[in-house]
Design a protein around this motif. Structure first.
Motif, PDB file in Angstrom:
ATOM      1  N   ALA B  38       0.837  -1.200   0.000  1.00  0.00           N
ATOM      2  CA  ALA B  38       0.000   0.000   0.000  1.00  0.00           C
ATOM      3  C   ALA B  38       0.866   1.241   0.000  1.00  0.00           C
ATOM      4  O   ALA B  38       1.197   1.780   1.046  1.00  0.00           O
ATOM      5  N   ASP B  39       1.290   1.696  -1.197  1.00  0.00           N
ATOM      6  CA  ASP B  39       2.152   2.870  -1.233  1.00  0.00           C
ATOM      7  C   ASP B  39       1.386   4.123  -1.606  1.00  0.00           C
ATOM      8  O   ASP B  39       1.884   5.219  -1.526  1.00  0.00           O
ATOM      9  N   HIS B  40       0.178   4.014  -2.085  1.00  0.00           N
ATOM     10  CA  HIS B  40      -0.677   5.194  -2.191  1.00  0.00           C
ATOM     11  C   HIS B  40      -2.120   4.746  -2.059  1.00  0.00           C
ATOM     12  O   HIS B  40      -2.409   3.557  -1.865  1.00  0.00           O
ATOM     13  N   GLY B  41      -3.024   5.687  -2.164  1.00  0.00           N
ATOM     14  CA  GLY B  41      -4.424   5.417  -1.852  1.00  0.00           C
ATOM     15  C   GLY B  41      -4.992   4.217  -2.586  1.00  0.00           C
ATOM     16  O   GLY B  41      -5.601   3.330  -1.980  1.00  0.00           O
ATOM     17  N   GLY B  44      -3.589   1.037  -1.536  1.00  0.00           N
ATOM     18  CA  GLY B  44      -4.057   0.810  -0.165  1.00  0.00           C
ATOM     19  C   GLY B  44      -5.430   0.148  -0.179  1.00  0.00           C
ATOM     20  O   GLY B  44      -5.687  -0.825   0.531  1.00  0.00           O
ATOM     21  N   ARG B 197      -1.482  14.257  -4.397  1.00  0.00           N
ATOM     22  CA  ARG B 197      -2.254  15.382  -3.913  1.00  0.00           C
ATOM     23  C   ARG B 197      -1.431  16.677  -3.936  1.00  0.00           C
ATOM     24  O   ARG B 197      -1.896  17.721  -4.361  1.00  0.00           O
ATOM     25  N   ASP B 198      -0.169  16.573  -3.477  1.00  0.00           N
ATOM     26  CA  ASP B 198       0.678  17.766  -3.449  1.00  0.00           C
ATOM     27  C   ASP B 198       0.943  18.295  -4.851  1.00  0.00           C
ATOM     28  O   ASP B 198       0.914  19.498  -5.091  1.00  0.00           O
ATOM     29  N   ASP B 223      -7.040  11.764  -5.739  1.00  0.00           N
ATOM     30  CA  ASP B 223      -6.019  12.437  -4.915  1.00  0.00           C
ATOM     31  C   ASP B 223      -5.636  13.775  -5.540  1.00  0.00           C
ATOM     32  O   ASP B 223      -5.593  14.802  -4.868  1.00  0.00           O
ATOM     33  N   GLN B 226      -8.306  16.395  -5.228  1.00  0.00           N
ATOM     34  CA  GLN B 226      -8.366  17.015  -3.904  1.00  0.00           C
ATOM     35  C   GLN B 226      -7.391  18.182  -3.801  1.00  0.00           C
ATOM     36  O   GLN B 226      -7.719  19.250  -3.287  1.00  0.00           O
ATOM     37  N   GLY B 227      -6.167  17.950  -4.283  1.00  0.00           N
ATOM     38  CA  GLY B 227      -5.170  19.020  -4.262  1.00  0.00           C
ATOM     39  C   GLY B 227      -5.605  20.194  -5.122  1.00  0.00           C
ATOM     40  O   GLY B 227      -5.483  21.357  -4.725  1.00  0.00           O
ATOM     41  N   ARG B 230      -8.181  22.460  -3.511  1.00  0.00           N
ATOM     42  CA  ARG B 230      -7.615  23.389  -2.522  1.00  0.00           C
ATOM     43  C   ARG B 230      -7.013  24.614  -3.192  1.00  0.00           C
ATOM     44  O   ARG B 230      -7.190  25.736  -2.750  1.00  0.00           O
ATOM     45  N   GLU B 251     -13.856   9.547   0.268  1.00  0.00           N
ATOM     46  CA  GLU B 251     -14.276  10.931   0.539  1.00  0.00           C
ATOM     47  C   GLU B 251     -14.971  11.537  -0.666  1.00  0.00           C
ATOM     48  O   GLU B 251     -15.920  12.305  -0.532  1.00  0.00           O
ATOM     49  N   PRO B 316      -9.991   2.261   3.458  1.00  0.00           N
ATOM     50  CA  PRO B 316      -8.986   3.303   3.718  1.00  0.00           C
ATOM     51  C   PRO B 316      -8.806   4.204   2.505  1.00  0.00           C
ATOM     52  O   PRO B 316      -8.201   5.255   2.593  1.00  0.00           O
ATOM     53  N   PHE B 317      -9.345   3.769   1.367  1.00  0.00           N
ATOM     54  CA  PHE B 317      -9.119   4.544   0.147  1.00  0.00           C
ATOM     55  C   PHE B 317     -10.212   5.561  -0.045  1.00  0.00           C
ATOM     56  O   PHE B 317     -11.374   5.231  -0.070  1.00  0.00           O
TER      57      PHE B 317
ATOM     58  N   GLN C 151      -2.688   3.158   6.764  1.00  0.00           N
ATOM     59  CA  GLN C 151      -3.200   1.918   6.178  1.00  0.00           C
ATOM     60  C   GLN C 151      -3.276   2.043   4.660  1.00  0.00           C
ATOM     61  O   GLN C 151      -4.201   1.575   4.019  1.00  0.00           O
ATOM     62  N   GLY C 152      -2.275   2.715   4.095  1.00  0.00           N
ATOM     63  CA  GLY C 152      -2.244   2.854   2.652  1.00  0.00           C
ATOM     64  C   GLY C 152      -3.099   3.986   2.141  1.00  0.00           C
ATOM     65  O   GLY C 152      -2.950   4.408   1.001  1.00  0.00           O
ATOM     66  N   GLY C 153      -4.002   4.474   2.945  1.00  0.00           N
ATOM     67  CA  GLY C 153      -4.871   5.560   2.488  1.00  0.00           C
ATOM     68  C   GLY C 153      -4.307   6.899   2.900  1.00  0.00           C
ATOM     69  O   GLY C 153      -3.094   7.090   2.903  1.00  0.00           O
ATOM     70  N   ARG C 246      -2.035  22.824   4.426  1.00  0.00           N
ATOM     71  CA  ARG C 246      -2.297  23.091   3.019  1.00  0.00           C
ATOM     72  C   ARG C 246      -3.397  22.178   2.489  1.00  0.00           C
ATOM     73  O   ARG C 246      -4.363  22.625   1.907  1.00  0.00           O
ATOM     74  N   LEU C 247      -3.234  20.864   2.696  1.00  0.00           N
ATOM     75  CA  LEU C 247      -4.232  19.916   2.208  1.00  0.00           C
ATOM     76  C   LEU C 247      -4.943  19.237   3.369  1.00  0.00           C
ATOM     77  O   LEU C 247      -5.751  18.335   3.152  1.00  0.00           O
TER      78      LEU C 247
END
Lengths: 515, 317, 329
Positions: B38-41, B44, B197-198, B223, B226-227, B230, B251, B316-317, C151-153, C246-247
């Motif tokens: 799980a290295d990103h959403g 995950g 996201r960044d 992701d 979302q950034g 903002r 979300e 979690p995603f 948890q990866g999220g 920021r986020l």
């Protein structure tokens, strides 16, 4: 010392032969500063020409011009009478001219053989011919009287051994001109003998040698001719025969050098309570056992061969390397813990023999070096005013001469670096001062000055230890000399017993066995 | 090559499994699941789904063992594949390769031992190795979004935030461009935002500085979206009508359900494809029915009306 | 000679190399403006400078570490880790009031950063290990811990009121200056004084210049070196406090590659990667250069999006070559 070699001096070659290498009215300047002007010099095949001069006289610049490291602004370099342009050291080496640097330019991680053949490795097919390189390296080192194993990493060698390896590297391929910059500064008498033997065989093979040294006795012994520089100008070029040491010193300094050493103060009474008392100090692998005591106002010399454990003993006592000591008493108080900080607090100052590697931050200004141990501060910030005042005091008190006020420590001459280190150590207010090789690589005028500083510090009540490989220095300066051999203190010499012969006998153990 | 509607297939598989547990008790099966850690959403969610499904199936089938093994890199995954088949070999392998070309050889060696191979999402360079291929439809992912832009905007200027330069990303962008071709929707600018996201925030800030008027943003990933949101909020720009992301983040789906005006829809590329792949593999083993071929998960436009179907509050995603 | 006279006699020479990063920045601003006049728009400048604040703040810490001859590769994942921890603990304490949550988050970030730095420093000095290896290891540890926490999220600040409360830390401004810019300017000033005007700073540089000389000068090497990592950790904590609002969230990819950007900023700023000197303002200029290059790339239409990385790399190399050519010999 090396007295047997004097008779071996080969006759100077005929004067009418064309010089192998000659400088013709060379000049060099950096910006406004003329560091060398109108200097001529010549050296013939089979001739050893010594180049003398105080630090800053222009010797190193001249040697760099002759070996392609620098290009002249005026004049020219002649090889076999023909002008040549040496654009870089590689080109000079291709013409058979090589400079053996005073600095240690070896790769510490590589072995002796790998360093010797670095950049000119022998191959068998696509592979390195390690066997042949090792054999040749061993042969070459043996011919220089240097007994290091070709597969030893250079980082584990002593400074003297590294110097020999560096010389060996220059001699790996046949040369027409070999320029040596202070080759003996870090060598022991025994190694000096071996080097001289090697130089004689080079001479016999018709190599022209240029030789820079501060050790005038050596020069008197092996040079065929002497060229003296002062302030970037040629003072004289003349045959060495009949030129005494004092005369050479006079030519270099420009005034009479009747005394090198200040008069010795009366030794402190033996009854005086010791400033430093060391009982059974041991440094694993270096010092087996050493006990001694040092009185206030005394100058105590430590003699011996390189590797006898002198430096290691004192580095162990002040916590720079692991050591055990049964008892270490400083001014009546037992020191339980050996560390640089506790030694500092106990008032012990140590000047390392390795000025450039361990003594000074070469790329930092003088004041930063001076106050490094405990920078002046006010409200947690550096106190620039006190720092400047201290620097001014050091500059005048120790006669530190820097070309520019914002000079970096690395831009000072060796002598001035040594004076800066002395000032730096004295700033911490030590009452016991340990100076390792106080005058290595320093010209004769500054040497005399440093001896006077040491004598004055002792006269003011400080206890001083001088570790030196120069026996004249020990004899001329110290009240008492301890000689170390193989990690033990083997002799204590005092008064008239302090002679070069006595020190050599105890340092090598040769005379003892014979007796 | 067969294309199935995977929703139905999965339901069928689940039906076979859960409806008839008695049949499976006769046999013992082991399934190995190898996937990126799980290295990103999105990954995950993938791991979460794989573990959920493994527990569910093991509960339903006492004879079934599912080993889930995440790996941190392609090399790591290759080693993991060797380890998984070194002792007792599993009956089937479900693998989502880190990298197509680097892992083709490793999967082929597993196949050579007679293991049933299910490949998920990122295909191998040699499709002959796989028995079953379950994946999202990347060109369709772009097309669905593109169609929405055409329908919603009619005419307008959009900016595109791409992912990480990969085949997946190129296929999606090509699909999007194909869908808007000939319409009044024009792509003003395109930059990589690396599914982060960044980066989404940064690239959007720069787009806003560069272009005085932007009608809508295709972020191609939730992701990134979302950034971007903002950055838009900070710049107080009112010209941007909406942002479309993708992949079905919890979300975001919640926002679609609640009627978020700036992100009115989402495009599904659900990590639950892992669930589907495991289900189908188990179905193959248990039912002894040949479940082979290629199954592309249909990509769906998630709107306010159907969002609740895609919402898992625990993911979690 | 009196002190005043001595001071007058030593004119401060400005090393041209120390101006190089600022010159590079000026050239970039010029080029950026020529390529797209919108580059100079106040909003865009504010965006770029604010975005540069993370790398500037982390770079300030990295200047200490690198000046002392060390290296810290863990800063990016450390930031994600302490950011994630701060979010979780803030959320957990939100029940005691938003003020409490805010205080907890801030303390966790700075304290956690300092502790992570202390751990790095102690392993390096007491364990006598290469900084590269130690921080490479802790980089993996912090990154994995972050992924585990999330948890990866992703981890987000809740409730929304908390998000609204912290948002001004990144988006707010005081007297027209964005808050993060004020923070790194202020921090830069403090750091400059510490590095250039305190005995500690001098010992940092001494260790980097030649550790043996420092040892032979009775400098407490282990303590000074460890402290540089603690400073680095504290700076990462401050950067995280700027970053999270920021986020309002941290993901397992937060702070990815920040270590390389921070090191690049430090080196562009004129600090030698081998240690022995440190230039705080140069580092800040370096961070601005990095962020400006990225911004200009997006604003201009010259380069395909596929080639942006290549152009960025080339610009950095050119900047370093210019700096080398300006170096006083």
């Amino acid at each position: 010392m090396a007295s047997g070699l004097i008779g071996n001096r080969t006759p100077a070659p005929a004067a009418q032969a064309t010089p192998t290498l000659a400088a013709d009215a060379l000049g060099k300047s950096y910006g406004q500063v003329q560091v060398l002007s109108d200097v001529s010099l010549s050296v013939r095949a089979g001739e050893l020409c010594a180049v003398l001069g105080e630090n800053g006289a222009g010797k190193s610049t001249l040697m760099k011009l002759l070996s392609g490291h620098l290009q002249p602004d005026q004049g020219s370099v002649l090889l076999d009478g023909q002008p040549v342009r040496l654009a870089n050291p590689m080109q000079a080496e291709q013409l058979g001219i090589v400079l053996v640097h005073q600095e240690q330019l070896l790769a510490g991680e590589l072995t002796v053989a790998e360093n010797l053949f670095l950049g000119r490795e022998l191959r068998r097919g696509p592979f390195l011919d390690r066997a042949r390189m090792h054999a040749l390296a061993a042969e070459l080192l043996a011919s220089l009287g240097c007994r290091v194993a070709p597969d030893m990493p250079v980082g584990r060698l002593s400074i003297a051994e590294r110097q020999m390896v560096q010389i060996a590297r220059a001699l790996l391929v046949p040369r027409r001109v070999v320029i040596l910059d202070e080759p003996t500064a870090v060598l022991t008498p025994h190694e000096v003998d071996a080097l001289f033997a090697a130089l004689l065989s080079l001479k016999a093979a018709g190599v022209a040698l240029l030789y820079i040294s501060h050790r005038l006795a050596e020069v008197a012994m092996i040079a065929d001719s002497v060229t003296v520089l002062r302030d970037g100008r040629l003072v004289t070029s003349r045959p060495a025969a009949g030129l005494g040491e004092l005369e050479m010193a006079r030519l270099m300094v420009g005034r009479d050098m009747s005394t090198l050493f200040p008069p010795k103060a009366a030794p402190p009474p033996a009854s005086a309570s010791p400033a430093l008392q060391v009982t059974r100090a041991r440094v694993p692998g270096q010092v087996r056992e050493a006990s001694f005591s040092l009185r206030p106002a005394e100058i105590l010399g430590f003699g011996g061969l390189v590797g006898a454990g002198r430096t290691e003993l004192f580095e162990g006592l002040i916590g720079l390397r692991p050591a055990q000591v049964e008892q270490l008493v400083v001014h009546g108080r037992t020191l339980a813990h050996l560390s640089p900080r506790s030694a500092l607090r106990a008032g012990i100052g140590y000047l390392t023999e390795d000025r450039k590697g361990r003594g000074l931050l070469l790329r930092q200004p003088l004041a930063t070096n001076l106050t490094l141990v405990a920078p002046f501060q006010r409200f947690g910030l550096l106190d620039a005013a006190r720092e400047l005042a201290a620097m001014e005091q050091a500059r005048t008190g120790f006669d530190i001469r820097a070309g520019r006020r914002d000079a970096l420590a690395g831009q000072l001459s060796g002598g001035n670096q040594q004076k800066l280190m002395l000032a730096k150590t004295m700033l911490t207010g030590p009452r016991i001062l340990v100076i390792d090789e106080p005058t290595r690589g320093i010209d004769i005028g500054t040497k005399a000055q440093i001896y006077r500083f040491i004598a004055a510090l002792a006269a003011a009540g400080n206890a001083v230890v001088v570790i030196s490989s120069e026996m004249q220095e020990l004899i001329g300066l110290c009240h008492r000399v301890l000689v170390m051999r193989h990690g033990r203190v083997v002799a204590e010499l005092e008064g008239d017993d302090m002679t070069e012969d006595a020190i050599v006998v105890h340092a090598t153990g040769v005379g003892e066995r014979a007796a | 090559m067969r294309h199935g509607v995977i929703g139905a297939a999965a339901a069928l598989a689940a039906g076979i499994l859960l409806g008839a547990p008695a049949r499976a008790q006769s046999g013992h099966y082991t399934i190995a699941v190898s996937l990126p850690t799980a290295d990103h959403g999105w990954t995950g969610g993938l791991l979460y789904d794989a573990k959920q499904e493994a527990a569910l199936l093991e509960h339903a089938y006492p004879g079934l063992t599912v080993i889930v093994k995440p790996s941190a890199s392609a090399a790591d995954q290759a080693s993991a594949l060797e380890d998984l088949t070194a002792g007792t070999k599993p009956d089937a392998l479900v693998v989502l390769p880190y990298d197509s070309s680097q892992l083709t050889g490793a999967v082929r060696r597993v196949k050579a031992k007679g293991v049933f191979i299910t490949v998920v999402d990122r295909g191998l360079t040699d499709p002959a190795i796989q028995d079953l291929y379950v994946a999202g439809d990347n060109p369709e992912f772009g097309r669905v979004a593109g169609k929405y832009f055409v329908q919603k905007l009619g005419h307008g200027d959009v900016v595109v935030m791409r992912g990480i330069p990969t085949v997946v990303d190129s296929q999606r962008v090509a699909g999007f461009q194909q869908a808007i071709a000939g319409s009044g929707v024009k792509i003003l600018d395109m930059q990589f935002a690396n599914w982060s996201r960044d980066e989404g925030f940064k690239v959007m800030q720069d787009f806003l500085a560069k272009h005085a008027h932007i009608d809508a943003v295709w972020a191609a990933d939730d992701d990134v979206a979302q950034g971007a949101l903002r950055a838009i909020a900070q710049a107080k720009r009112s010209d941007i009508r909406f942002v479309v992301g993708g992949a079905g983040m919890r979300e975001v789906i919640k926002g679609v359900m609640d009627g978020n005006a700036m992100m009115p829809v989402d495009v599904s590329y659900p990590p639950s494809m892992m669930k589907t792949a495991i289900d189908l593999t188990v179905a193959h083993l248990v039912s002894k029915a040949a479940v082979r071929g290629t199954f592309l998960l249909s990509t769906v436009l998630i709107t306010k009306d159907n969002a609740s179907e895609y919402y898992d509050p625990n993911s979690p995603f | 000679m009196s002190n005043a006279a001595a001071r007058a006699a030593r004119p401060r020479r400005i090393d041209p190399a120390s101006l190089a990063p600022f010159a590079a920045l000026a050239v970039l601003v010029l080029v950026g403006t020529l390529l797209n006049a919108r580059f100079l728009a106040p909003d865009n400048i504010a965006n770029v400078v604010t975005r540069a604040s993370f790398i500037a703040v982390i770079g300030i810490g990295a200047t200490f570490v690198i000046a002392a001859g060390g290296l810290d590769l863990s800063v990016g994942s450390m930031s994600a880790f302490i950011g994630g921890s701060a979010i979780l603990l803030s959320n957990a304490s939100a029940g005691h009031g938003l003020g409490t949550a805010l205080a907890v988050g801030g303390l966790v970030a700075i304290g956690g950063g300092a502790l992570c730095g202390l751990a790095n420093g102690l392993v390096i000095t007491v364990g006598r290990l290469e900084a590269f290896i130690v921080t490479l290891g802790s980089m993996g540890i912090f990154r994995a811990l972050t992924t585990y926490l999330a948890q990866g999220g992703s981890l987000s600040l809740t409730p929304d009121a908390l998000q609204d409360l912290v948002r001004p830390v990144y988006f707010g401004s005081v007297l027209g200056m964005p808050v993060p810019v004020l923070v790194f300017a202020l921090l830069g000033g403090v750091a400059w004084v510490v590095l250039n005007r305190t005995p500690f700073g001098r010992h940092v540089v001494a260790i980097g210049a030649n550790e043996e000389v420092a040892r032979y000068s009775s400098v407490a090497i282990g303590r000074v070196r460890t402290l540089t990592y603690v400073i680095q950790g504290g700076c990462v904590g401050i950067a995280t406090i700027l970053y999270v609002p920021r986020l309002s969230s941290v993901t397992p990819t937060s702070g990815l590659l920040w270590e390389l950007q921070a090191i690049t900023a430090v080196v562009i700023g004129g600090t030698s990667l081998r240690g022995g000197n440190g230039r705080i303002w140069g580092t800040i200029a370096g961070a601005l250069v990095l962020e400006s290059v990225a911004n200009i790339m997006v604003l201009s239409n010259l380069v395909s999006e596929y080639l942006i990385g290549a152009v960025q790399g080339a610009i950095i190399i050119v900047a370093m070559l210019v700096q080398r050519s300006l170096r006083r010999n």
